[in-house]
Design an enzyme around this catalytic site. Structure first.
Site: not given
Lengths: 372, 229
Positions: A138, A266, A301
């Site tokens: 990610c 994040h 996400h």
């Protein structure tokens, strides 16, 4: 740690963002930025593939076709065909290849990330350009931009284009559900009542060149990746790996922590991630932290492509000198003195840190700076 | 850009090659690598790794035997097949019974990074390249050296039991003028299919390793003494 960044990077030429575009659950770049600043969320309470979880899908099912996605991106970048040459490197960044190909039992080659990336580059009309695929979970997007800066710094290519996309699939929904990571009600990053992450869909493209920037231009002045060397899926408990990535990026930028005006976290809204980031931020920025935001309550996400999309949106916010609020955030349970923005606030200083982390202990950071 | 070669390893279905010499592969396939061939102390997580991770861990163990490297060491790795085997195994678990969280956690091309970073305590920069562009691996490793990384583990891994292999070259910062010249083409994945194998063939049997130096152009390896570009 022995790793340190040479001062030779502190030169007149900078990595300039000469073009960018996103497609997110909130829409195009302009629509996404407006929605972020207006405090809107595209998260739906749904039941994809029979699982009662929240998701942030594209506003139109047809966007799930990679060719359609490429078209939506290139429509926002009229100059894109001019980069279709041997002087350009396309870096495709994603956490995974085609999960749809794996689900449907297609030929294994169809699922490979590099093949999906090459097809996407062709759909963008960049078939004559050189190609590389980077997959740092990610944190792939920032890792790819970090590599792009090296290719540009050494004048190996005139232009490097970093692009990627991620879709919600049975593969990802079942997988993250099996890890008990998905929220049934929607991601609320850093909030004490959070209940996990929300998967989203998105695509992004950023065109980078190394040159003397103009006044008002946004540049990427530093970047770094690190590893926690701690756990296969979970973040380190002390945030030291991410803190190291931030420290290296700041050093390469030649700016001090107190010169950062905002932080794009994040911010997955899982307890371990949020706690890790809070520790990392406090370790670098101390008790007087700049405002920080997570976009994942707005659009979920976006996995490996997420940090391309979030970098682009962060640069747009820096241009506007406005930081959006963190959707779903009211009050944190983190012990550290983090400064999460609950609603839109002004960005008082012309530099912003963009953070990402991923499975495998991967951390990444880049510094955006407005030239003044 | 220039870096010294600190060590190397190549594992094929037929042999293991490292600075200690070449030995016939003592196992039956790439999926069957006897522990004592590559590292002396048992690593308890080895049995839980997928084929790609086991092979790369073995190659790195072989290359780093008797060598101490700092936490700041970086990793650059190419994975031509990504996590394909684990992806299919995970999807089978979804279709046949229930989704396996342990399999899902390993369904990333970058999964092998944790299997190197954790046991060897490597906290430096990481780049995982999807594909088999070995010259891009080397170039990116040299980028990291040039940016201040003292050591970088560079390699590729293809766990195909018949024609697969894994290779690792340990690069380190250097002041030496004793170099291997590598002129890397831009679009070189087709023209340099086995760059690591070529370099390791050059290194095999040497007591002292030269450095690697690159520029963009036509690929060749040549050795020179006491000269610089």
């Amino acid at each position: 740690m022995g790793f340190c960044v040479d001062d030779h990077r502190l030169i007149t030429d900078q990595t300039c963002i000469v073009g960018s575009a996103v497609v997110t659950p909130l829409g195009t770049t302009e629509e996404s930025v407006t929605s972020l600043l207006d405090g809107k969320s595209a998260i739906e309470i749904s039941c994809p593939y029979g699982y009662p979880v929240s998701v942030a899908p594209f506003p139109d099912l047809k966007y799930q076709n990679p060719k359609q996605l490429a078209s939506l991106l290139s429509d926002q970048l009229p100059d894109l065909p001019t980069y279709n040459s041997d002087e350009t490197l396309v870096i495709f960044a994603a956490a995974k290849g085609s999960t749809e190909a794996v689900e449907s039992g297609q030929s294994p080659e169809n699922s490979l990330l590099q093949n999906q990336g090459k097809a996407f580059a062709e759909a963008l009309g960049l078939e004559q350009s050189n190609f590389l695929a980077i997959s740092n979970a990610c944190a792939s997007g920032i890792a790819a931009i970090d590599a792009a800066r090296d290719y540009l710094f050494h004048h190996i290519y005139e232009t490097v284009i970093v692009c990627g996309f991620d879709l919600i699939s049975q593969f990802t929904v079942t997988g993250f559900h099996s890890l008990s990571a998905l929220s049934p009600t929607g991601a609320r990053p850093f909030d004490k009542d959070r209940s996990g992450m929300t998967l989203g869909e998105g695509a992004g493209i950023v065109v980078l060149q190394q040159r003397v920037p103009q006044l008002g231009e946004i540049v990427i002045s530093g970047s770094a990746t690190t590893n926690d060397a701690n756990h296969r899926t979970g973040p380190s408990r002390d945030g030291s790996g991410l803190a190291l990535a931030i420290t290296h990026s700041l050093k390469e930028s030649g700016i001090a922590p107190e010169e950062i005006g905002a932080i794009k976290c994040h911010g997955t809204a899982t307890p371990y991630n949020d706690a890790m980031e809070a520790k990392a931020l406090t370790s670098v920025f101390g008790n007087n932290q700049p405002p920080a935001v997570s976009f994942k309550g707005n659009m979920g996400h976006l996995s490996g492509a997420g940090s391309i999309v979030e970098t682009i949106l962060a640069a747009e916010l820096l241009k506007r000198k406005q930081l959006s609020g963190t959707f779903g955030f009211n009050r944190t349970d983190c012990e550290e003195p983090i400064n999460i923005s609950a609603s839109a606030v002004a960005i008082a200083k012309p530099a912003m840190a963009v953070l990402a982390a991923g499975f495998g202990g991967l951390n990444a950071c880049l510094i955006l700076k407005e030239i003044q | 850009m220039i870096a010294s070669i600190g060590s190397f390893a190549l594992i094929t279905p037929r042999e293991f090659i490292s600075p200690a010499g070449a030995i016939v592969h003592p196992g039956n396939s790439l999926a069957d690598i006897p522990r004592e061939s590559v590292y002396s102390e048992p690593y308890r997580h080895f049995g839980k790794m997928g084929d790609t991770e086991k092979l790369m861990f073995s190659a790195v163990s072989l290359a780093l035997k008797g060598i101490s490297i700092p936490e700041s060491t970086g990793i650059v790795c190419a994975v031509p097949n990504g996590s394909l085997t684990t992806d299919c195994a995970y999807m089978q678990s979804v279709n046949e019974q229930f989704p396996s969280p342990s399999l899902f956690a390993a369904t990333l091309p970058s999964s092998l990074i944790a299997e190197l970073a954790i046991p060897f305590t490597l906290r430096g920069p990481n780049r995982v390249l999807a594909g088999n562009d070995q010259s891009a691996v080397l170039l990116n490793a040299l980028f990291l050296i040039e940016r201040g990384c003292d050591f970088v583990v560079a390699g590729y891994v293809d766990p195909n039991p018949v024609h697969g292999s894994a290779a690792v070259i340990l690069l380190q910062q250097t002041e030496t003028h004793h170099t291997l010249h590598l002129d890397l083409q831009r679009k070189d994945s087709e023209t340099i299919p086995d760059l690591f194998g070529s370099i390791i063939a050059e290194l095999e049997g040497r007591k002292h390793f030269p450095a690697i130096k690159t520029r963009i152009g036509t690929f060749h390896i040549e050795e020179s003494h006491g000269t610089t570009h």
